[in-house]
Design an enzyme around this catalytic site. Structure first.
Site, PDB file in Angstrom:
ATOM      1  N   ALA A  94       0.825  -1.210   0.000  1.00  0.00           N
ATOM      2  CA  ALA A  94       0.000   0.000   0.000  1.00  0.00           C
ATOM      3  C   ALA A  94       0.859   1.260   0.000  1.00  0.00           C
ATOM      4  O   ALA A  94       0.390   2.326  -0.357  1.00  0.00           O
ATOM      5  CB  ALA A  94      -0.919   0.004   1.216  1.00  0.00           C
ATOM      6  N   LYS A  95       2.121   1.123   0.412  1.00  0.00           N
ATOM      7  CA  LYS A  95       3.072   2.253   0.441  1.00  0.00           C
ATOM      8  C   LYS A  95       2.441   3.483   1.066  1.00  0.00           C
ATOM      9  O   LYS A  95       2.581   4.589   0.573  1.00  0.00           O
ATOM     10  CB  LYS A  95       3.617   2.524  -0.961  1.00  0.00           C
ATOM     11  CG  LYS A  95       4.352   1.308  -1.557  1.00  0.00           C
ATOM     12  CD  LYS A  95       5.109   1.651  -2.822  1.00  0.00           C
ATOM     13  CE  LYS A  95       5.860   0.456  -3.392  1.00  0.00           C
ATOM     14  NZ  LYS A  95       5.004  -0.609  -3.923  1.00  0.00           N
ATOM     15  N   ARG A  96       1.763   3.298   2.164  1.00  0.00           N
ATOM     16  CA  ARG A  96       1.119   4.407   2.846  1.00  0.00           C
ATOM     17  C   ARG A  96       2.146   5.318   3.478  1.00  0.00           C
ATOM     18  O   ARG A  96       3.234   4.865   3.886  1.00  0.00           O
ATOM     19  CB  ARG A  96       0.183   3.874   3.940  1.00  0.00           C
ATOM     20  CG  ARG A  96      -0.972   3.015   3.423  1.00  0.00           C
ATOM     21  CD  ARG A  96      -1.855   3.768   2.467  1.00  0.00           C
ATOM     22  NE  ARG A  96      -3.076   3.029   2.131  1.00  0.00           N
ATOM     23  CZ  ARG A  96      -3.507   2.833   0.884  1.00  0.00           C
ATOM     24  NH1 ARG A  96      -2.818   3.265  -0.155  1.00  0.00           N
ATOM     25  NH2 ARG A  96      -4.647   2.197   0.674  1.00  0.00           N
TER      26      ARG A  96
ATOM     27  N   ASP B  98       3.806   5.338  -5.759  1.00  0.00           N
ATOM     28  CA  ASP B  98       4.180   4.042  -6.324  1.00  0.00           C
ATOM     29  C   ASP B  98       4.614   4.259  -7.769  1.00  0.00           C
ATOM     30  O   ASP B  98       4.455   5.353  -8.303  1.00  0.00           O
ATOM     31  CB  ASP B  98       3.023   3.045  -6.234  1.00  0.00           C
ATOM     32  CG  ASP B  98       3.525   1.618  -6.020  1.00  0.00           C
ATOM     33  OD1 ASP B  98       4.395   1.175  -6.807  1.00  0.00           O
ATOM     34  OD2 ASP B  98       3.070   0.958  -5.081  1.00  0.00           O
TER      35      ASP B  98
END
Lengths: 273, 273
Positions: A94-96, B98
């Site tokens: 999710a690369k939050r 991303d």
């Protein structure tokens, strides 16, 4: 069980460092699935069943679900994984990256809603954007360090005090942020010498390594550079090369995915010892 | 209409630099709403109706919806905004980050699914993680630069070639990434002198400025440091101080929110000229 223990057990049980990425792109589904309303779930479950004994982790990429309003399907896939393959870590990609109260909401999303064992997060906002995830002590927090895209160098390769920023991030995580042994790092496979630098900094910390398969990273160099002393320490991710493997000799898509997953796992294993 | 034009028109029409953040936290809702199944939508629509003539933008924070599985409610709120207040920019606060194909999915989420006029993104993965959003030429891309949390300094204050990383990001965006005039930056209000540094670097580029209100940023210093020559150039965000304003003299929650929003807008305006 803690994330790192679950991951270590999966490395051993399946004799595998392969992480299977779940990036469901309906346009690339087999023809007979394309028009089914539940195609994403059917597709992902078939991939999971076909590769679960070959993988050390599954990594759904939430963007593919979010674009379609398919969070309900992601919930169903995560539930299926937890029920049928509880010994395989579920990594939510999710690369939050957000601060305190908001990061806490993202942690609830990853860990409570989807039941993920670990989640990927972005370090740009600093430790207090990462710390809220650690309130779930049995889960993993996988911090972006060195990414496999061309533009990754725009920031990550900037010189900070004599080392590139990505190495500074690796040091920060290893020396300061990894208070409960929950942290791991994302380090792309496209730069094996940098993977080796990160390994030297972080000891045995697990690395999530995207970039083999469709992204073209070299398996021998990747494993050589990133493995720990006992020949493990990595989740080497492949998504598209497995999901959209071209069937041969009457295979269906799941059998083709299994064949490529097995090949990739075995390729990796050749260079582990 | 392009994002920047829509934003400029809203600055003028509502004589406001105030961005109203929508971070719906059910625990802080008025008692009569807490148990309603559609509380989030009811609450947010009431806040929107009460403040739409006082705001230059609305900024829903997607984490609060994602934690609850409430994406459907976010869709409904965004639809309501677009239909009833089409002249007020809708900024989706998602801080996505991303690479290529995945970033494209996140852009579809923000722009096609939610119909946002702009989205916040994280620069750590570099230009090719930001570029996919620019395929929607009428939308805005708001890049994290300097954030208002304590840990923001962990990376953003690192020295790169004689300037802190956040200034390097401001230069990158201003000089290289802002190809179609779609970019803006997030710069927290807690460090006015740094806001001034960023303003000096980026010319008239819009800045999204969180940190006034509940986070305690000083309005006079913030406006003085961040405004453009014509006294605009900012979306100064306040979320909790407006959403959860304490009612006075028989007000309901929406009237209280309106009172605080008006006060905040007027406070800001005192220092614009």
């Amino acid at each position: 069980m803690k994330f790192i223990e679950k991951l270590s057990a999966a490395w051993t049980t399946n004799n595998s460092l392969l992480c299977v990425g779940l990036d469901p792109d309906r346009d690339r589904f087999p023809a007979h699935l394309k028009d089914q309303p539940d195609a994403i779930v059917t597709f992902c479950k078939a991939i999971i069943d076909a590769t679960a004994d070959l993988a050390c982790a599954f990594k759904p990429q939430i963007a593919y679900f979010a674009a379609l309003g398919a969070e309900g399907q992601l919930e169903e896939i995560c539930r299926y994984l937890r029920e049928h393959y509880p010994h395989i870590p579920l990594v939510l990609d999710a690369k939050r990256g957000d601060i305190g109260a908001t990061a806490h909401q993202y942690a609830r999303e990853a860990f409570d809603r989807y039941g993920a064992d670990a989640v990927t997060v972005n370090p740009y906002m600093g430790f207090d954007s990462v710390e809220p995830y650690m309130a779930w002590p049995d889960r993993g927090v996988i911090v972006l360090c060195r990414t496999s895209n061309a533009g990754g160098s725009d920031l990550q390769f900037l010189d900070v005090g004599g080392i590139p920023l990505y190495q500074h991030v690796a040091r920060l995580v290893a020396d300061q942020w990894n208070r409960n042994g929950q942290c791991a790092l994302v380090v792309g496979a496209t730069f094996p010498e940098e993977l080796a630098q990160v390994r030297a900094i972080v000891g045995d910390m697990p690395l999530l390594v995207p970039g083999v398969g469709a992204q073209g990273g070299d398996v021998a160099a990747t494993v050589g550079a990133g493995k720990t002393a006992n020949g493990a320490g990595m989740m080497i991710n492949s998504s598209r090369a497995i999901l959209y493997a071209v069937p041969q000799d009457g295979e269906d898509f799941a059998a083709a995915a299994r064949r490529v997953a097995r090949q990739t796992r075995d390729d990796i294993n050749r260079f582990r010892n």
